[in-house]
Design a protein around this motif. Sequence first.
Motif, PDB file in Angstrom:
ATOM      1  N   VAL A 307       0.963  -1.202   0.021  1.00 58.02           N
ATOM      2  CA  VAL A 307      -0.282  -0.061   0.331  1.00 58.02           C
ATOM      3  C   VAL A 307       0.949   1.242  -0.054  1.00 58.02           C
ATOM      4  N   GLY A 308       1.900   1.179   0.553  1.00 56.43           N
ATOM      5  CA  GLY A 308       2.981   2.508   0.693  1.00 56.43           C
ATOM      6  C   GLY A 308       2.393   3.227   1.990  1.00 56.43           C
ATOM      7  N   ILE A 357      -8.346   0.290   0.703  1.00 53.29           N
ATOM      8  CA  ILE A 357      -9.524   0.937   0.628  1.00 53.29           C
ATOM      9  C   ILE A 357     -10.028   1.535   2.182  1.00 53.29           C
ATOM     10  N   TYR A 361      -7.632   5.166  -0.376  1.00 55.10           N
ATOM     11  CA  TYR A 361      -6.734   5.329  -1.640  1.00 55.10           C
ATOM     12  C   TYR A 361      -6.232   6.774  -1.684  1.00 55.10           C
ATOM     13  N   ASN A 362      -7.065   7.540  -1.393  1.00 54.79           N
ATOM     14  CA  ASN A 362      -6.767   9.002  -1.641  1.00 54.79           C
ATOM     15  C   ASN A 362      -6.016   9.732  -0.545  1.00 54.79           C
ATOM     16  N   ILE A 364      -3.225   7.897   0.772  1.00 52.15           N
ATOM     17  CA  ILE A 364      -2.027   7.221   0.842  1.00 52.15           C
ATOM     18  C   ILE A 364      -0.995   8.458   0.458  1.00 52.15           C
ATOM     19  N   PRO A 365       0.040   8.482   1.256  1.00 50.33           N
ATOM     20  CA  PRO A 365       1.173   9.368   1.012  1.00 50.33           C
ATOM     21  C   PRO A 365       1.697   9.143  -0.400  1.00 50.33           C
ATOM     22  N   ARG A 366       1.970   9.999  -1.221  1.00 52.93           N
ATOM     23  CA  ARG A 366       2.703  10.029  -2.596  1.00 52.93           C
ATOM     24  C   ARG A 366       4.411  10.198  -2.446  1.00 52.93           C
ATOM     25  N   VAL A 367       4.951   8.774  -2.888  1.00 52.88           N
ATOM     26  CA  VAL A 367       6.226   8.906  -2.842  1.00 52.88           C
ATOM     27  C   VAL A 367       7.022   8.482  -4.038  1.00 52.88           C
TER      28      VAL A 367
END
Lengths: 582, 499
Positions: A307-308, A357, A361-362, A364-367
């Motif tokens: 998932v991150g 979920i 989803y939105n 989740i930290p963007r890496v």
Amino acid sequence: MPTIYVDKEELFEYLGNQFNTEAFRELCFEFGIELEEDTSEKGELAEGERAQLKIDIPANRYDLLCIEGLTRALGVFLGRDSIKHYHVTPTSNPHRITVAKECSQIRPLIVGAILRNVQLDAARYKSFIDLQDKLNQNLGHQRKLVSIGTHDLDTVQGPFTYEAVKPEDLKFVPLSQTEEMDGHRIMEFYGKDSKIKHFLHIIEDSPVYPVVYDANRTVMSLPPLINSDHSKISLDTKNIFIEITATDMTKVNMVLNILVTMFSQHCKEPFTVEPVEVVYPDGKSFVYPDFETKTITTSASYLNGIVGIDKSNSEIVELLHKMSLEAKIEQDSIVVTLPLTRPDMLQECDIAEDLAIAFGYNRIPRVQNNEATVGAPLPINKLTDIVRREMAMASWTEVLTLSLCAHDDIFKFLRREDKGDEVVVLSNPETQENQICRSLLLPGLLKTVRENKRYPVPIKVFEVSDVVNKDPSTERGVRNRRHACALYASDEARFEIIQGLLDTVMESLGFTHCNKQQDRGYYLEEADVPMYLPGRSAKVMLNENGNTVELGTIGIVHPEVLFNYELKMPISTFEINIEPFL
Amino acid sequence: MSEELKLNILSKLDSDGTIEDTSATFKGVSEEAVLGALKSLESQEKVKYKTLTTEIWTLEAEGKDQLESGSYEVRIFNAVPAGSDGITISELEAKFGKVAKLGQGKCLANKWLKKDGDKLVRTVESVTDKVQADLATVNSTSTHPSKDTLKDLKRRKLIKVTKLLSYSVSKGANFSTTLKKQATDLTMEMLQSGSWKTEEFKKFNFDSLGINPSGGHLHPLLKVREEFRQVFFETGFEEMDTSNFVESSFWNFDALFVPQQHAARDLQDTFFLKDPKLVKSLPDFWERVKNVHENGGYGSIGYRYPWSEEESKRLVLRTHTTAISSQMLHKLAQHPYRPAKYFSIDRVYRNEAVDATHLAEFHQVEGVIADKNMSLGSLIAFLDMFFKKMGMSNLRFKPTYNPYTEPSMEIFSYHEGLGKWLEIGNSGMFRPEMLRSLGLEDGVKVAGFGLSLERPTMFKYDISNIRELLGHKVDLGMIATTPACRLDKKMGQEALQKA
């Protein structure tokens, strides 16, 4: 993707009246389903009509195909409800279905279960029927693999048998009919039924048809087509007997478990199911439903990695709970119990999706991944771009035509003969336009000119795309080839104009016009190509250090070909394979 | 001749200052000649002129007849004897024919006569012929003081009008009484002789269009493809060889862990081949694929159904380019692990009913990223960056289901003009059942994403019917006039809606 309709008021009330349509749409988005439409938003509802929500359900979520399952899942997701547990009632002497050996010829498997003291009303009845339809269609693969029969238990007498008999040997009145029919009459009668006619093929050609009988030899159903009118369910039905026939053991268990977990909600003692025993000709017996639960062992490091995110074991257990997944921590592992309602979960990546979920989803930290890789074009596409640009710079206009076409386009219309070694033929085209894959680009270009007659001449178009040829030397027996085709359509054919374009393209690829004897270059060799006018027809040959390759052909299009394509103006053209220039 | 007229106009202006009405000053010269001369003089700014319109009324044939012999109504009135005896209508019609009908109607309307059975009798003793008098006025003066009379007479088709154009002229900024020939263009001869220094150049019309260069044009869909390819190259993707429209069911479905009973493998969704029908053999790892479908493995319980080798060998027109991606991943697995990024943009096929937004074939854009550190978070970050390069900066993601990716995400972009979220693509992490069967080592994660090329192209270029984009029904004029593709700029609907 299946679509269901649910009663808006009932659903919103269950969710605690905290949603309006827009907020519910957002909830759906987050949860991975899609609110397509609220029927009350379209306009005035008719007198007494209740607003419905049209919701798209992902194809793997059989547990969300009815309002019972949808409310259960969303209730837990929102923290308003607890996770449900399902029980098989301990029964010392369960109802039995005995399977006859003839069934193995046509539809070998059957399972069963009983829902006791069910309280039905019109809405629940409809939901029950709709869910069976959806399951028959999706998991049952249009009833081929699995089909469901449900009966009023109090109209029939156990023990039951599942047999396969000759069509003329079975007689019953089908659901909602009055006429008693045998197997042949059923085929004839339902051949006209817009729904059931699609399932006839499953048993039609078999010498024996599958039939479920009760102890009094009353026909209960003719799977996978129709139940008998005798045992039909009504709003007054209290005890429901479910039999499901199949050719696939995994799927029939999925269907049974979904059906009973969903509708045992309406039993007097909710979420309990009475078992049915099935005895096969070899003496083996099984008791259904099979509520043995499976577990998947995973770990925080795996789930976080997919998932991150970076959550602890207990945080993960809490998040999974929102998805109706019960998990416990065992040392470094997380052991998830798979709900009976989630046969789509096969392994830990499925757990990871539910975790994502639940987390959102939105959120989740963007890496950014920093692994460096080198970009590179495919050589044939690079070559293609060179040829395309040369042609466009030489004032030709690019078109992009369809790669499927009619057999006539490539053969009859071009005065060519099909020797059987050239084109790939489709087995199930919907239209004549999709009979074969093209082996030449020219037909598409001719059709483009035909559709653009309103423009003043000259019309100059080209295409550089793949054609498909049979090639026995490959594994598939087929290969694509990158062709370049250009045509010139005007008051006069002007061979020299299309040849001029060919000269330009060849020069851009480093090959000038030469004579046959020279070492390097290209030349035209007069040849009889049926789609061209005799005497204005040649092969395009490439010489490279003594190797000679035929690239394609050039010529003035034969007047009969023009006629076949409803064209009135002369056209000159060339079509070559550009792969030798790689 | 025209030179002479121009000089006449100039000398008249020189002596009189203005010309009030060219039709009076230059009698007998045609309207066209006068206008031609004035236009030419105006372009040299020697004169200014205004258009005058004069209406000239003349009599039609019937008008001439009634001027000569009296109006129809008076003729009829006079034919009715005084007194109560009158005259029968049939007698009148025998005598006057068509005139009787028209005349008596007017007489009745004017209340000069009345009907008495089949007879007409006088109600007044005498009448004056106003129509005849009006026609006389028009005939002598070419007009009439009363506009209503003109209208009425015209309605009765007695008179007609012609419009005469003439001009009032005054001096322009460059007025002179002499004419000099003006040059329309700079020529080589002028440069050689040096005459360009003294040459007077004709005024240029900057409102007209230039001459169309009639060059060639690239197809709009492929212009968009070019932009996508550039973005892939910029972000380190290697282009895959997708030159296989025909694929085995094994690569198209089985190797991707799509079960053999999946709806996508039905005849109504996928094109199967009749000739050739089957692939000759399956790749050497096919038993791994069979096993993971039937019994599971790699941590999965599998689909638990009997897997058919025959079904797997059936040739199809590929339904997605993922059939190629899996082959690239299989190749990648033959070497020690390294991160990799692959992309392709090529045709795929669906056996669908054709309509304005669906064709049996279309182009799929697909990207695949293999990396041990790949996560949903890094896939989202990548997609953010990727779509930003295409001018889409506001993305969000929805859980979805694909048989070969888990987790899976639909990609949505907010469209300000339309005020709603639009689905722009699909993405996910390939399932381990697929990756491990292809031979990738445990721990290598692979993300994939895809979208159609037609959809953004139709959107960017305002094309509503896919058949007008791909295939022979394309409009060649459209290809010639579509602007360059600049995905990072607002185009088509986006630009319009924004305004």
